[in-house]
Design an enzyme around this catalytic site. Structure first.
Site, short mmCIF file in Angstrom:
data_model
loop_
_atom_site.label_atom_id
_atom_site.label_comp_id
_atom_site.label_asym_id
_atom_site.label_seq_id
_atom_site.Cartn_x
_atom_site.Cartn_y
_atom_site.Cartn_z
CG ASP A 38 -2.19 0.85 0.91
OD1 ASP A 38 -3.24 0.60 1.51
OD2 ASP A 38 -2.09 1.76 0.06
C1 GLC Z 1 -4.19 4.35 -0.41
C2 GLC Z 1 -5.10 3.22 -0.08
C3 GLC Z 1 -5.13 2.12 -1.10
C4 GLC Z 1 -4.94 2.73 -2.47
C5 GLC Z 1 -3.54 3.29 -2.53
C6 GLC Z 1 -3.27 4.01 -3.85
O1 GLC Z 1 -3.49 4.77 0.72
O2 GLC Z 1 -4.92 2.60 1.19
O3 GLC Z 1 -6.38 1.44 -0.96
O4 GLC Z 1 -5.12 1.75 -3.46
O5 GLC Z 1 -3.25 4.15 -1.46
O6 GLC Z 1 -4.09 5.12 -3.96
#
Ligand code: GLC
Length: 750
Positions: free
Chosen positions: A288
């Protein structure tokens, strides 16, 4: 940077492979062979580049860590993927830069296409309330079609986290509290996003996220710790991920949280033992946003070097925006701290997907402005969004039968801070595109009803109040408008961004003075309909007890206004049912339907004596899992099972009669629950094991059939083995988890 030496062993393997008779010049090299050829040519920096993902600067969804010259990094082959770059032309521009790199390895373009790309569908928690798996799959299919036409190869969806805590803002993104339904929806969404096959230019890679148990954050506070038993993890939180894998999910995303003391990004147990080992996952695990580097903050790594070591060792293939891999991985290999084989495996996974998507044959095949133009302006998509939205609206109360709106109404007052809102209707995680005028692209609740009612009914407007703040000065105007009307509709709720990531709320009440506005309108004596807009269950006891008509309209997307008008006027009979329990108070959380009986089960109301409950509040939710009304009624009768004892691998055949006993055609979501009455571990009071959504004309009766097999009776026993245990079972058929209409018992014999 000086390229690091590549191991000779790998060269030898490759030479042997290419020397084999099978690799004669007559046959084109297979994808595995092309991967090995490429791998052998790559420097360590280029390999690490494939495991590095950076964000474009549109709508960055996290703290942007990369501070260098991104295009130069791309030219140097140090960026394997980007997120938050979309559009045929933008992705083509960045891909052209990637084609200037030494090995011309194309990049993957990813985006959070969670509930629609340009055409925005209801938030996933609303879609889940439709219980319509085909419609949910179609919604993802359309989102993928539009995203893939805009240069995207990859969506970071579906979010399949089971969530039992509405304080957590990301409940809006998932399918609610139930594992069985959540698994079915995870499967449907992955199928929708990935379509017929990866490589089709209307399909994108799906991402099962956030692996794992992110929805169980302590206190409902986003990013917070998660601590649970193995049994809870395996029985409640992992199955939707397995369902996504079974549907062919191309990628997984690990989660921010620590799970039982180990940050998911550094969890070998989750990523290697379970996902890549036991489940045999061969796709990409992406971190993430910054989650690898965040292991320093977790106190699990001393620095980014330690975080990179922990993550690659644990099976995190790609580093989103933390710089940990870019800055440390090559050196860790050179220092013999990370076996080259681990890097090989991660890079192979990335390259394999790029081959599958056809990007080595044509890096620009998804970046086609003509196809983008067609896909993004397809009226069929809008109609599907409207259809999905009408199926997502939950009728919570209609005691005075004010709905559907009478055709005799001459004047209606439509009041509230969300009535003329446009973009708010999209909710959290909507993709906002450059150049789109959302004040026209989104159908406001006002526009929808105005257009539907036409000139025959006078529609009056007053804002009444803001969503937040204590300004009551708009009440007078609202009451004046109400005075002129035959019926009042008031639309209140959260702001669109009060739910979603990093949007946990300790209070679930209506913000501001909106509840007071509703009370004032109720006191006016006019027939009142309340629309509640939010990305989560709210607590609205007074409204629930005092207002005769309540619709939960979530955030319904581009067609919100039309869908709400369809339901208000009865063009569509609401059929949605909640997939998450609505608490009476934050003090009840976590509250969910499939809880255990305990040794001292409490009453449904306020408890007294030595029982499990509250002395100041009922122990039951305001609205239970599976609850939702219709403009018609349904009668359940004549439950039959074809055997009272289930032996071995027999199946139990269940049937009952469902009749539309009301005056409107409608759809009913019938729910089948089971209870294992005695087992080696305590079992829930009821567990959803099947459901069906049945459409019936007034007076029509249908025989509904279900089948129970041993799998549906199985659970993780005291030894954490998945098994069914002989004993007595109760079988329940209900209109909700708290509205059981039919019951019977059967026995599972050894
Ligand atoms: C965010 C979210 C995740 C998302 C990623 C990219 O922090 O937790 O669900 O896909 O970053 O935006």
């Amino acid at each position: 940077m000086k390229p690091f030496p590549i191991s000779n062993a790998r060269s030898a393997i490759l030479l042997l492979a290419l020397a084999s008779p099978l690799a004669s010049a007559a046959t084109a090299p297979s994808v595995p062979e092309r991967i090995e050829t490429l791998l052998r040519q790559m420097t360590l920096d280029e390999m690490v580049g494939q495991l590095t993902q950076y964000s474009g600067n549109w709508n960055a969804t996290g703290p942007v860590m990369f501070k260098g010259n991104l295009k130069q990094d791309i030219r140097d082959g140090r960026v394997g993927s980007m997120l938050n770059v979309h559009g045929a032309s933008s992705t083509r521009q960045y891909q052209e830069v990637a084609m200037q790199s030494r090995l011309k390895i194309p990049m993957l373009f990813a985006q959070d296409v969670i509930h629609g790309y340009k055409t925005t569908f209801p938030i996933p928690l609303a879609e889940a309330a439709s219980w319509d798996l085909a419609a949910i799959e179609r919604s993802a299919r359309i989102a993928a079609t539009e995203a893939a036409a805009s240069g995207l190869h990859w969506t970071f969806a579906p979010m399949v986290d089971i969530a039992r805590d509405p304080r957590w803002g990301r409940v809006m993104e998932g399918a609610g509290e139930d594992t069985y339904l959540g698994s079915k929806i995870a499967f449907a969404r992955v199928k929708g996003f990935q379509g017929r096959q990866l490589g089709d230019t209307d399909a994108v890679m799906a991402t099962a996220k956030h692996f794992a148990a992110y929805g169980a954050a302590v206190g409902g506070r986003d990013y917070n710790s998660v601590d649970m038993s193995e049994r809870m993890l395996w029985e409640t939180y992992l199955p939707p991920f397995k369902a996504a894998l079974d549907a062919g999910a191309a990628t997984f995303m690990n989660s921010f949280n620590d799970l039982n003391g180990i940050p998911a990004s550094g969890s070998k147990y989750l990523q290697r033992d379970i996902l890549k080992g036991q489940w045999g996952f061969t796709g990409i695990v992406v971190s993430d946003w910054g989650s690898i580097g965040e292991m320093v903050a977790h106190g699990y790594a001393r620095d980014n070097r330690g975080a990179a070591l922990a993550a690659i060792t644990a099976g995190s293939d790609m580093d989103m925006e933390s710089n940990a891999y870019r800055g440390n991985l090559a050196q860790l290999v050179a220092d013999n701290k990370v076996p080259l084989a681990l890097l090989d495996d991660a890079v192979r996974r990335v390259l394999r997907k790029k081959f599958e998507l056809g990007l080595f044959d044509d890096p620009y095949r998804f970046s086609d402005p003509q196809r983008e133009q067609t896909a993004l302006n397809n009226p069929v998509h809008r109609q599907a969004a409207r259809d999905m939205a009408t199926k997502s609206i939950v009728l919570l109360k209609n005691s005075a039968k004010l709905l559907p709106l009478s055709k005799d109404l001459k004047t209606i007052a439509f009041i509230g801070p969300l009535v003329q809102a446009h973009k708010d209707n999209l909710g959290g995680w909507a993709v906002t595109l450059p150049g789109v005028d959302y004040s026209t692209f989104v159908v406001s609740q006002w526009d929808g009803l105005k257009n539907r009612l036409g000139s025959g009914t006078r529609l009056l407007y007053a804002k009444g109040s803001e969503i937040e703040g204590d300004d009551r000065s708009g009440f007078a105007q609202a009451l004046e408008v109400a005075r002129q009307a035959d019926l009042v509709i008031v639309s209140v709720g959260e702001r669109w961004n009060m739910s979603g990531e990093a949007r946990s709320r300790a209070s679930l009440r209506l913000p501001g003075v909106q509840e007071e506005l509703v009370k004032a309108l109720q006191a006016s004596g006019k027939p009142l309909v309340v629309l509640l807009n939010a990305g989560r269950p709210l607590v609205f006891n007074w409204i629930a007890e005092n207002v005769p008509t309540i619709l939960y309209t979530w955030w319904l997307g581009s067609e919100a206004g039309n869908a709400i008008a369809d339901v208000l006027t009865g063009d569509v009979n609401p059929s949605a049912k909640l997939t998450i329990s609505f608490p009476r108070s934050e003090g009840q959380i976590p509250i969910y339907y499939n809880s255990f009986n305990t040794g001292r089960p409490g009453p449904s109301g306020v408890s007294s004596g030595y029982v499990s409950g509250y002395i100041d509040l009922a122990g039951t939710p305001q609205y239970p899992f599976g609850f939702g009304l219709s403009y018609t009624e349904f009668a359940y009768s004549d439950l039959k099972i074809d055997k009272s004892q289930l032996r071995g691998n027999d199946r139990l055949n269940v049937s009952f009669q469902l009749r539309n006993s009301g005056n409107y055609a409608g759809e009913e979501v019938v729910q089948l629950y089971l209870r294992d009455k005695t087992a080696s571990v305590v079992r829930p009071l009821r567990e959803l094991k099947d459901f069906a959504k049945i459409r019936l004309e007034p007076g029509q009766t249908r025989t509904v059939q279900f089948q129970i097999d041993r799998e549906k009776l199985s659970f993780y026993n005291a030894q954490l083995q998945w098994a069914a245990e002989p004993g007595d079972f109760e079988l329940m058929v209900g209109a909700s988890a708290a509205d059981i209409r039919l019951r019977t018992n059967f026995e599972l014999t050894p």
